[in-house]
Design an enzyme around this catalytic site. Structure first.
Site, PDB file in Angstrom:
ATOM      1  N   CYS A  97       0.855  -1.195   0.000  1.00 42.57           N
ATOM      2  CA  CYS A  97       0.000   0.000   0.000  1.00 42.57           C
ATOM      3  C   CYS A  97       0.893   1.247   0.000  1.00 42.57           C
ATOM      4  O   CYS A  97       0.645   2.229  -0.697  1.00 42.57           O
ATOM      5  CB  CYS A  97      -0.897   0.044   1.224  1.00 42.57           C
ATOM      6  SG  CYS A  97      -1.730  -1.496   1.623  1.00 42.57           S
ATOM      7  N   CYS A 100       2.322   2.990  -3.201  1.00 42.43           N
ATOM      8  CA  CYS A 100       1.486   3.947  -3.933  1.00 42.43           C
ATOM      9  C   CYS A 100       1.086   5.146  -3.079  1.00 42.43           C
ATOM     10  O   CYS A 100       1.005   6.267  -3.562  1.00 42.43           O
ATOM     11  CB  CYS A 100       0.219   3.280  -4.450  1.00 42.43           C
ATOM     12  SG  CYS A 100       0.530   2.136  -5.811  1.00 42.43           S
ATOM     13  N   CYS A 201     -34.986   2.215  18.313  1.00 41.67           N
ATOM     14  CA  CYS A 201     -34.051   2.043  19.421  1.00 41.67           C
ATOM     15  C   CYS A 201     -33.095   3.225  19.563  1.00 41.67           C
ATOM     16  O   CYS A 201     -32.875   3.716  20.653  1.00 41.67           O
ATOM     17  CB  CYS A 201     -33.268   0.740  19.239  1.00 41.67           C
ATOM     18  SG  CYS A 201     -34.307  -0.716  19.518  1.00 41.67           S
ATOM     19  N   CYS A 243     -28.069  -6.017  14.637  1.00 41.89           N
ATOM     20  CA  CYS A 243     -29.229  -5.233  15.088  1.00 41.89           C
ATOM     21  C   CYS A 243     -30.487  -5.626  14.315  1.00 41.89           C
ATOM     22  O   CYS A 243     -31.564  -5.729  14.904  1.00 41.89           O
ATOM     23  CB  CYS A 243     -28.942  -3.740  14.951  1.00 41.89           C
ATOM     24  SG  CYS A 243     -27.877  -3.088  16.275  1.00 41.89           S
TER      25      CYS A 243
END
Lengths: 282, 158
Positions: A97, A100, A201, A243
């Site tokens: 990673c 670049c 909720c 959930c």
């Protein structure tokens, strides 16, 4: 007087009046990263919430403390793994990673605060995980990590950790607007045989207990979160799944367009809070 | 062996009796304010069994949302719904039956789930598996469990 000096003045007063209560509500990580754990709702919330609060403010004193110091935060081992993976070449191209993007601290600082985000080339809204696997497959010719997998969550946690303290500011207009609307619709849909929406909720009942659980606003600025209950990092979409499952409904899958839209919408409800991931939860 | 047969026969008889008078979820008649006058089974509710339904996670789990002083020995009462102390004094049996069967007939938009309803849900699941439901849904509570809970609620007087 600017807004922030006003806030400081008010905080100062509160501190004088009740030093213990006020300091308990202030999250400063490692003694230096100052978090905004409560803020004014963004205009696009249309008054649905009177205040916007980070999930951290709903946890017990002990759980809160674990997030205040990286030596105490059990998610930091994964962050280290993510950092190491960032600098390690992988895949047929022999690239890392870092090859670049350079140093994560520099190039990734604003990522967590602004994702999910419209990707012009792909013509879709993407979350961080989709972008990570896209880089792995198309830039590195490496195997994708897989959404909410352990290496993926470690990388996401590392990217989040370098963005801590940045103010969440996901864009909901322009090309992202359609996805945002879809996410909003899902947020207010009452699912399953228990017939409950996210809002049932986390908007109508936050700060109330539901059995032993102290309901928060279901914000995602602390993701990925380390849960003491399962002793590992947990992804945003897996949380959504849990959930929805709890409403006795058929859930959507991790990485589905529905969950990407929901992620964008929920992230936008937290605009103005700071990036806290990886946060610690019970 | 004899005993088992006798027991089985007894059970079949009980079930048969209940079935004859049982009102299916689709056939329940709600009054103007959501009340249900007629018993769902014709068999009087058992308050002790109703207490179990109130506190058991896999059944009513009513204490997840409601605090009840008489159930103090059970930990973790919720705050999502009102405290149910005294509800047997200020509500009639018909009102309570209606609220437990389908609270939305009394309180439109309520977050309280309907315990005796089997259709009209969005993406109904196979219990708590997260997978799609297979075939018709069972109500969250049986007709008799509703009657039992109502009998329990009627004991909550001030």
């Amino acid at each position: 007087m600017t807004m922030s000096t006003l806030k400081t003045a008010v905080c100062g007063l509160a501190l004088l009046a009740a030093p213990l209560a006020a300091s308990a509500e202030e999250l400063v990580v490692n003694g230096e990263i100052e978090m905004i754990t409560e803020t004014e709702p963004a205009a696009h919330l249309d008054g649905a919430l009177s205040t916007v609060r980070s999930g951290w403010t709903f946890r017990t004193t002990e759980t809160k403390a674990l997030q205040m110091d990286d030596f105490e935060n059990p998610a930091m081992i994964s962050v280290d793994n993510g950092m190491a993976a960032w600098n390690t070449a992988d895949g047929a191209e022999g690239k890392s990673c870092a090859d670049c993007h350079g140093a994560m601290e520099d190039s990734m600082e604003m990522v967590r605060a602004t994702y999910p985000k419209w990707n012009e080339e792909a013509g879709e809204v993407r979350n961080i995980q989709m972008q990570i696997d896209d880089c792995r497959v198309n830039q590195m010719s490496a195997e994708p990590y897989g959404l909410d997998s352990r290496p993926m969550l470690a990388m996401e946690a590392a990217i989040s950790s370098v963005g801590r303290g940045q103010v969440v500011d996901v864009a909901i207009d322009g090309p992202a607007a359609e996805t945002w609307e879809k996410g909003k619709e899902i947020y207010y849909t009452r699912f399953g045989q228990l017939d409950l929406s996210c809002a049932s909720c986390h908007e109508l009942n936050y700060d109330n207990y539901i059995r032993a659980d102290h309901l928060s606003q279901g914000q995602i600025n602390g993701f990925p979160t380390y849960r003491l209950k399962n002793a590992r990092l947990n992804g945003t979409h897996s949380r959504f799944r849990g959930c929805i499952r709890d409403t006795r409904a058929e859930t959507y899958s991790v990485g589905s367009p529905e969950f990407v839209a929901l992620e964008l919408y929920v992230a936008s409800r937290g605009n103005g809070l700071t990036v806290e991931g990886p946060a610690v939860r019970n | 062996m004899k005993r088992t047969i006798a027991l089985a026969a007894g059970m079949a008889m009980g079930a048969g009796m209940a079935l004859a008078d049982m009102v299916a979820p689709a056939d329940v008649t709600y009054g103007e304010y959501g009340e249900i006058e007629q018993s769902l089974t014709g068999v009087p509710g058992d308050a002790e069994a109703g207490r179990e339904v109130m506190i058991t996670r896999g059944l009513g789990n009513c204490v997840a949302c409601h605090a009840v002083t008489a159930l103090e020995d059970i930990p973790f009462h919720g705050e999502v719904g009102p405290i149910l102390d005294g509800v047997g004094s200020y509500r009639t049996e018909a009102e309570l039956r209606g609220i437990v069967a389908n609270a939305k007939m009394t309180f439109p938009e309520s977050v309280m789930p309907a315990f005796y309803k089997v259709d009209g849900f969005i993406r109904p699941g196979n219990a708590f598996t997260g997978k799609a439901a297979e075939g018709p849904l069972d109500p969250l509570l049986t007709a008799q469990q509703i009657e039992d809970v109502v009998a329990y609620l009627m004991t909550l007087t001030d």
